[in-house]
Design a protein around this motif. Structure first.
Motif, PDB file in Angstrom:
ATOM      1  N   PRO A 108      -5.041  -2.032  -6.943  1.00 20.38           N
ATOM      2  CA  PRO A 108      -4.841  -0.591  -7.126  1.00 20.38           C
ATOM      3  C   PRO A 108      -5.545  -0.067  -8.381  1.00 20.38           C
ATOM      4  N   GLU A 116       0.827  -1.211   0.000  1.00 21.76           N
ATOM      5  CA  GLU A 116       0.000   0.000   0.000  1.00 21.76           C
ATOM      6  C   GLU A 116       0.861   1.261   0.000  1.00 21.76           C
ATOM      7  N   SER A 118      -3.362   4.517  -7.266  1.00 17.26           N
ATOM      8  CA  SER A 118      -4.016   4.729  -5.980  1.00 17.26           C
ATOM      9  C   SER A 118      -4.395   3.379  -5.398  1.00 17.26           C
ATOM     10  N   CYS A 119      -3.901   3.094  -4.173  1.00 18.05           N
ATOM     11  CA  CYS A 119      -4.110   1.771  -3.574  1.00 18.05           C
ATOM     12  C   CYS A 119      -4.785   1.900  -2.217  1.00 18.05           C
ATOM     13  N   ASN A 120      -5.953   1.297  -2.073  1.00 18.32           N
ATOM     14  CA  ASN A 120      -6.629   1.258  -0.779  1.00 18.32           C
ATOM     15  C   ASN A 120      -5.842   0.390   0.202  1.00 18.32           C
ATOM     16  N   ASN A 165       1.252   3.862  -3.332  1.00 20.52           N
ATOM     17  CA  ASN A 165       0.664   5.201  -3.191  1.00 20.52           C
ATOM     18  C   ASN A 165       1.679   6.325  -3.366  1.00 20.52           C
TER      19      ASN A 165
END
Length: 522
Positions: free
Chosen positions: A442, A420, A430-432, A424
């Protein structure tokens, strides 16, 4: 006189042979004429893509799709000495822990060795608790051999151990061994339940609600069985959470063209890595009760929870804690496996399902259905027993077992956070948070030129991206389009399973590639 008779005989033989040949020629000529006139079909393959089961042609399984096939080709090319800008292929496409270097749990392999070769029971190198487990399993097998068929529902003592495990996990909520079915991995159980549920034609066809993104087993099985896939979207902006309003929207839209009667939940999530809160599970159960839906809970990652504040809650536990209003009504099938969590024993194909509130007559049909395949693999059943009946405090193997288990889960938690954090830092990715399971999903921003070039080649843009990534770096990921995603968004799924040093190489190569790709197509 003899000579005269002999000549007549030869003439007779010649006449028969000549007549037969002539008849064959005339028949062949006639057959050819009839074929040309359409009177007889030309001989060809009985099974062609035009005559085969149309549902099979609709099946797609991205996790082992074109990118993986190309990765296998590249590995062969590297072995043959073909020069590439990399030395190895890093496969981060599938949750296969041992293939990624994770070591097996010692106790599991000791017992499996003993079950497979019982003469080792006399070897003092094996601890007594391993020998006791092996003896108990073997005594439940025909001829004391793991090579014998078992009962179709599974070895009796293993089903009892599974029921006891569920009771411990769910803090005393009873589990009936008769509701336990041992399966060939969780996948087998999921497909079996879907077979029971699939019915109807036209607008009465069974609709199966699945999350998007989803694990392709579901879409593939729904297509193969001729059911209707009903999509509900997870909320990416809220860490892939599940909103009841989205379930309602999806259900209402589906009722226009099918009969939605099944709701599938994956918790912790695959490919999205979210862990559902207890409140969310309660909301889902209330929704299923209100709308009269059969619940399928895929819980194969139940030990894979990493994020602070997150906790695994089984659907069964929450269901029964909500009281008889729900626990006596909602039909539920839940699934577990030996393939994930800390075990990673994918190749043994062990699993189980528990069915709750199933109609007794349907349950009899389920038992009949599983009996057609005789039984799940006995070694997989034995391994499932070890997962649910692992070494306890005071047993010789307990300390080693707990250390190995803890080390594996701790390493996964670290790699989840590392993945993560690094992703990011990359502009356009964009990675939760990876709260659980074994994957990150992502979101990637792709330049318009890349999107157009992909479409010109007849490829999904994220497939185009992942294929170029593979060819240039040797990293094998799965495009988000193989799991489903909202229109206009692009993703990829990658496992967090590679060893930390290799994962760092993967993430840094990915970072460099994305920057280069974005610059190239800007």
């Amino acid at each position: 006189m003899f000579q005269l008779y002999f000549l007549i005989f030869l003439y007779y033989i010649y006449y028969i042979i000549w007549g037969s040949c002539g008849l064959m020629v005339r028949e062949e000529h006639l057959h050819q004429k009839m074929s040309e006139n359409g009177a007889l079909p030309r001989r060809g393959k009985v099974l062609t893509v035009d005559t085969m089961n149309v549902n099979v042609k609709k099946v797609d399984y991205a996790v082992r799709g074109p990118i993986v096939q190309r990765a296998v080709q590249i590995e062969k090319e590297l072995k043959e000495g073909v020069k590439k800008p990399f030395e190895e292929v890093i496969k981060a496409n599938i949750g296969d822990a041992h293939a990624m270097g994770q070591q097996p749990i010692t106790f599991f392999r000791q017992v499996m060795a003993l079950c497979t070769y019982p003469l080792l029971l006399d070897d003092n190198k094996f601890p007594e608790d391993a020998k006791n487990r092996a003896r108990r399993i073997l005594q439940s097998c025909g001829g004391n051999s793991i090579g014998a068929y078992t009962t179709s529902q599974g070895i009796d003592c293993v089903r009892h151990d599974v029921a006891n495990y569920i009771q411990r996990r769910d803090v005393g909520i009873l589990s009936d061994p008769d509701n336990i079915y041992l399966t060939t991995g969780a996948s087998d159980g999921i497909v079996t339940i879907l077979k029971l549920l699939t019915a109807g034609e036209g607008r009465t066809r069974t609709g199966v609600m699945i999350s998007i993104p989803q694990y392709p087993l579901y879409s593939a099985s729904i297509a193969e069985l001729g059911a209707v896939q009903v999509n509900y979207y997870l909320n990416e902006e809220k860490c892939w959470s599940l909103d009841i309003s989205e379930l309602q929207r999806s259900l209402q839209a589906a009722r226009e063209h099918c009969n939605p009667s099944v709701l599938c939940i994956i918790n912790p999530g695959n490919p999205t890595g979210q862990v559902q809160s207890r409140q969310c599970i309660e909301d889902v159960i209330q929704f299923a009760a209100k709308e009269n839906l059969f619940l399928m809970a895929d819980e194969v990652y139940q030990d894979n929870v990493y994020a602070e504040g997150c906790e695994f809650h089984s659907f069964k536990k929450v269901l029964f804690e909500m009281g008889p209003e729900y626990s006596s009504k909602v039909e539920l099938a839940s699934f577990h496996s030996t393939s994930k969590c800390y075990m990673g024993e994918c190749g043994f194909r062990g699993g189980y399902m528990e069915v709750i509130n199933m109609d007794p007559e349907v349950k009899a049909q389920l038992t009949k259905l599983v009996s057609v395949r005789l039984c799940p693999p006995a070694p997989g059943q034995a391994l499932m027993d070890l997962v649910v009946n692992s070494p306890q405090p005071g047993e010789p193997s307990h300390q080693t077992f707990m250390k190995e288990r803890t080390d594996i889960l701790s390493a996964l938690a670290e790699k989840a956070k590392l993945t993560e954090q690094i992703l990011n830092t990359v502009p356009g990715i964009s990675c939760n948070p990876v709260q659980g399971a074994m994957y990150s999903f992502p979101r990637i921003t792709l330049p318009e030129r890349a999107i157009n070039e992909a479409k010109a080649k007849g490829q999904a843009p994220d497939m185009f991206y992942c294929m170029k990534l593979l060819e240039e770096t040797g990293i094998c990921l799965v495009p988000g389009s193989g799991f489903g995603q909202r229109e206009g968004t692009y993703h990829f799924r990658m496992t967090i399973l590679p060893p930390t040093d290799k994962l760092m190489i993967l993430l840094n190569k990915l970072k460099e590639f994305h920057q280069k790709f974005t610059q190239q197509y800007s």
